[in-house]
Design a protein around this motif. Structure first.
Motif, PDB file in Angstrom:
ATOM      1  N   GLU A   1       0.831  -1.201   0.000  1.00  0.00           N
ATOM      2  CA  GLU A   1       0.000   0.000   0.000  1.00  0.00           C
ATOM      3  C   GLU A   1       0.870   1.258   0.000  1.00  0.00           C
ATOM      4  N   VAL A   2       1.949   1.241   0.754  1.00  0.00           N
ATOM      5  CA  VAL A   2       2.860   2.390   0.788  1.00  0.00           C
ATOM      6  C   VAL A   2       3.567   2.545  -0.558  1.00  0.00           C
ATOM      7  N   CYS A   3       4.014   1.431  -1.134  1.00  0.00           N
ATOM      8  CA  CYS A   3       4.674   1.482  -2.445  1.00  0.00           C
ATOM      9  C   CYS A   3       3.731   2.054  -3.505  1.00  0.00           C
ATOM     10  N   LYS A   4       2.471   1.649  -3.463  1.00  0.00           N
ATOM     11  CA  LYS A   4       1.492   2.139  -4.434  1.00  0.00           C
ATOM     12  C   LYS A   4       1.175   3.616  -4.214  1.00  0.00           C
ATOM     13  N   ALA A   5       1.356   4.088  -2.996  1.00  0.00           N
ATOM     14  CA  ALA A   5       1.158   5.514  -2.727  1.00  0.00           C
ATOM     15  C   ALA A   5       2.328   6.345  -3.246  1.00  0.00           C
ATOM     16  N   LEU A   6       3.469   5.696  -3.462  1.00  0.00           N
ATOM     17  CA  LEU A   6       4.670   6.397  -3.912  1.00  0.00           C
ATOM     18  C   LEU A   6       4.839   6.409  -5.428  1.00  0.00           C
ATOM     19  N   ALA A   7       4.269   5.426  -6.129  1.00  0.00           N
ATOM     20  CA  ALA A   7       4.514   5.302  -7.571  1.00  0.00           C
ATOM     21  C   ALA A   7       3.235   4.960  -8.321  1.00  0.00           C
ATOM     22  N   ASP A   8       3.196   5.373  -9.588  1.00  0.00           N
ATOM     23  CA  ASP A   8       2.050   5.052 -10.442  1.00  0.00           C
ATOM     24  C   ASP A   8       1.978   3.558 -10.726  1.00  0.00           C
ATOM     25  N   TYR A   9       3.151   2.935 -10.877  1.00  0.00           N
ATOM     26  CA  TYR A   9       3.221   1.519 -11.233  1.00  0.00           C
ATOM     27  C   TYR A   9       4.213   0.803 -10.332  1.00  0.00           C
ATOM     28  N   VAL A  10       3.732  -0.235  -9.677  1.00  0.00           N
ATOM     29  CA  VAL A  10       4.580  -1.076  -8.828  1.00  0.00           C
ATOM     30  C   VAL A  10       4.693  -2.435  -9.506  1.00  0.00           C
ATOM     31  N   PHE A  11       5.934  -2.839  -9.784  1.00  0.00           N
ATOM     32  CA  PHE A  11       6.199  -4.145 -10.389  1.00  0.00           C
ATOM     33  C   PHE A  11       6.750  -5.074  -9.317  1.00  0.00           C
ATOM     34  N   LEU A  12       6.206  -6.272  -9.247  1.00  0.00           N
ATOM     35  CA  LEU A  12       6.731  -7.293  -8.337  1.00  0.00           C
ATOM     36  C   LEU A  12       7.280  -8.448  -9.152  1.00  0.00           C
ATOM     37  N   ASP A  13       8.585  -8.610  -9.093  1.00  0.00           N
ATOM     38  CA  ASP A  13       9.286  -9.723  -9.735  1.00  0.00           C
ATOM     39  C   ASP A  13       9.176 -10.907  -8.771  1.00  0.00           C
ATOM     40  N   CYS A  14       8.212 -11.788  -9.005  1.00  0.00           N
ATOM     41  CA  CYS A  14       7.924 -12.896  -8.088  1.00  0.00           C
ATOM     42  C   CYS A  14       9.038 -13.947  -8.096  1.00  0.00           C
ATOM     43  N   THR A  15       9.068 -14.745  -7.051  1.00  0.00           N
ATOM     44  CA  THR A  15       9.926 -15.920  -7.055  1.00  0.00           C
ATOM     45  C   THR A  15       9.241 -17.009  -7.877  1.00  0.00           C
ATOM     46  N   SER A  16      10.022 -17.918  -8.422  1.00  0.00           N
ATOM     47  CA  SER A  16       9.443 -19.006  -9.218  1.00  0.00           C
ATOM     48  C   SER A  16       8.583 -19.930  -8.373  1.00  0.00           C
ATOM     49  N   SER A  17       8.949 -20.068  -7.094  1.00  0.00           N
ATOM     50  CA  SER A  17       8.204 -20.971  -6.212  1.00  0.00           C
ATOM     51  C   SER A  17       6.884 -20.372  -5.738  1.00  0.00           C
ATOM     52  N   LEU A  18       6.777 -19.037  -5.789  1.00  0.00           N
ATOM     53  CA  LEU A  18       5.555 -18.326  -5.414  1.00  0.00           C
ATOM     54  C   LEU A  18       5.120 -18.594  -3.975  1.00  0.00           C
ATOM     55  N   ASP A  19       6.068 -18.954  -3.102  1.00  0.00           N
ATOM     56  CA  ASP A  19       5.706 -19.302  -1.734  1.00  0.00           C
ATOM     57  C   ASP A  19       6.188 -18.290  -0.703  1.00  0.00           C
ATOM     58  N   ASP A  20       6.821 -17.208  -1.139  1.00  0.00           N
ATOM     59  CA  ASP A  20       7.264 -16.175  -0.210  1.00  0.00           C
ATOM     60  C   ASP A  20       6.105 -15.205   0.038  1.00  0.00           C
ATOM     61  N   PRO A  21       6.120 -14.452   1.149  1.00  0.00           N
ATOM     62  CA  PRO A  21       4.986 -13.573   1.480  1.00  0.00           C
ATOM     63  C   PRO A  21       4.660 -12.538   0.407  1.00  0.00           C
TER      64      PRO A  21
END
Length: 240
Positions: free
Chosen positions: A115-135
């Motif tokens: 939520e804080v990141c989205k308040a700071l930037a128009d676009y937030v990109f999340l480079d996920c892990t391949s396992s998709l099991d991290d928070p």
């Protein structure tokens, strides 16, 4: 309103390299502010993307998440800026860090962080892990506005998506399928993969320039490959 976009796919699918190029197209061509986040602790992002930077120039996503509360000031303090660019920053783990270096953030703290990141930037990109099991990846799969789903035309990608089929159901309907050609020397069954990967609307051509940037640690530089950039710009438009 800010958008959260995932970058996901199997190991060695070019997720990080392609993700940075798509984010750059949004920043330079569509003039949107960007925060690029990498959740990877297996190949820490900062060591991969900023290999020549000094220790004093780099900050850790893990340190930002360790704070009791997440604030704009805290996030900005741990964000590494894109060289010679304003309003484009990176958050990730540093070389030598791994999944055990920091405590695992709670669901509430993870949500607060985004939520804080989205308040700071128009676009937030999340480079996920391949396992998709991290928070961070777990949150992203549930809350993303868009997802760029990468696939390479080989057996490895097919096996990966077969294993994670149920997980990817969460982003069905908001994913943008991209076939990434990572090798020019081998026959790759692009047509067959496109037929089986129904949401694959974009094919990224092999780029020697991208490979050079990956090897030399210059992924934050603009890429002098018009054909490759044009496809990235099309994907960026789909994200918008």
């Amino acid at each position: 309103m800010s958008k959260l976009t995932l970058l996901c796919g199997p190991p060695q699918s070019g997720r990080t390299a392609v993700g940075i190029k798509i984010a750059q197209e949004i920043y330079y061509h569509f003039k949107g502010s960007v925060i690029y986040i990498s959740a990877d602790t297996v190949t820490p992002f900062m060591g991969l993307v900023f290999p020549s930077a000094s220790e004093k120039q780099l900050y850790s996503l893990g340190e930002a998440l360790e704070h009791t509360s997440i604030t704009k000031e805290n996030i900005l303090r741990h964000t590494v800026p894109l060289p010679k660019a304003d309003n484009f920053g990176f958050l990730g783990y540093k070389a030598g860090e791994n999944r055990y270096t920091y405590s695992r953030p709670t669901k509430d703290k993870t949500a607060e962080f985004f939520e804080v990141c989205k308040a700071l930037a128009d676009y937030v990109f999340l480079d996920c892990t391949s396992s998709l099991d991290d928070p961070l990846s777990v949150y992203g799969m549930a809350a993303a506005d868009k997802a760029v789903q990468l696939v390479t035309p080989d057996i490895r990608s097919a096996a990966y998506y077969a294993s994670f089929e149920k997980t990817y159901e969460q982003i069905k309907g908001k994913s943008i399928g991209v076939i990434n050609i990572t090798d020019k020397d081998l026959y790759l069954p692009v047509g067959e993969v496109k037929a089986g990967f129904s949401n694959a609307k974009y094919i990224l051509p092999y780029s020697i320039y991208l490979k050079q940037q990956y090897i030399t640690g210059e992924l934050t530089h603009k890429i002098p490959d018009q054909k490759f950039s044009a496809v990235c710009r099309g994907i960026a438009g789909a994200v918008l």
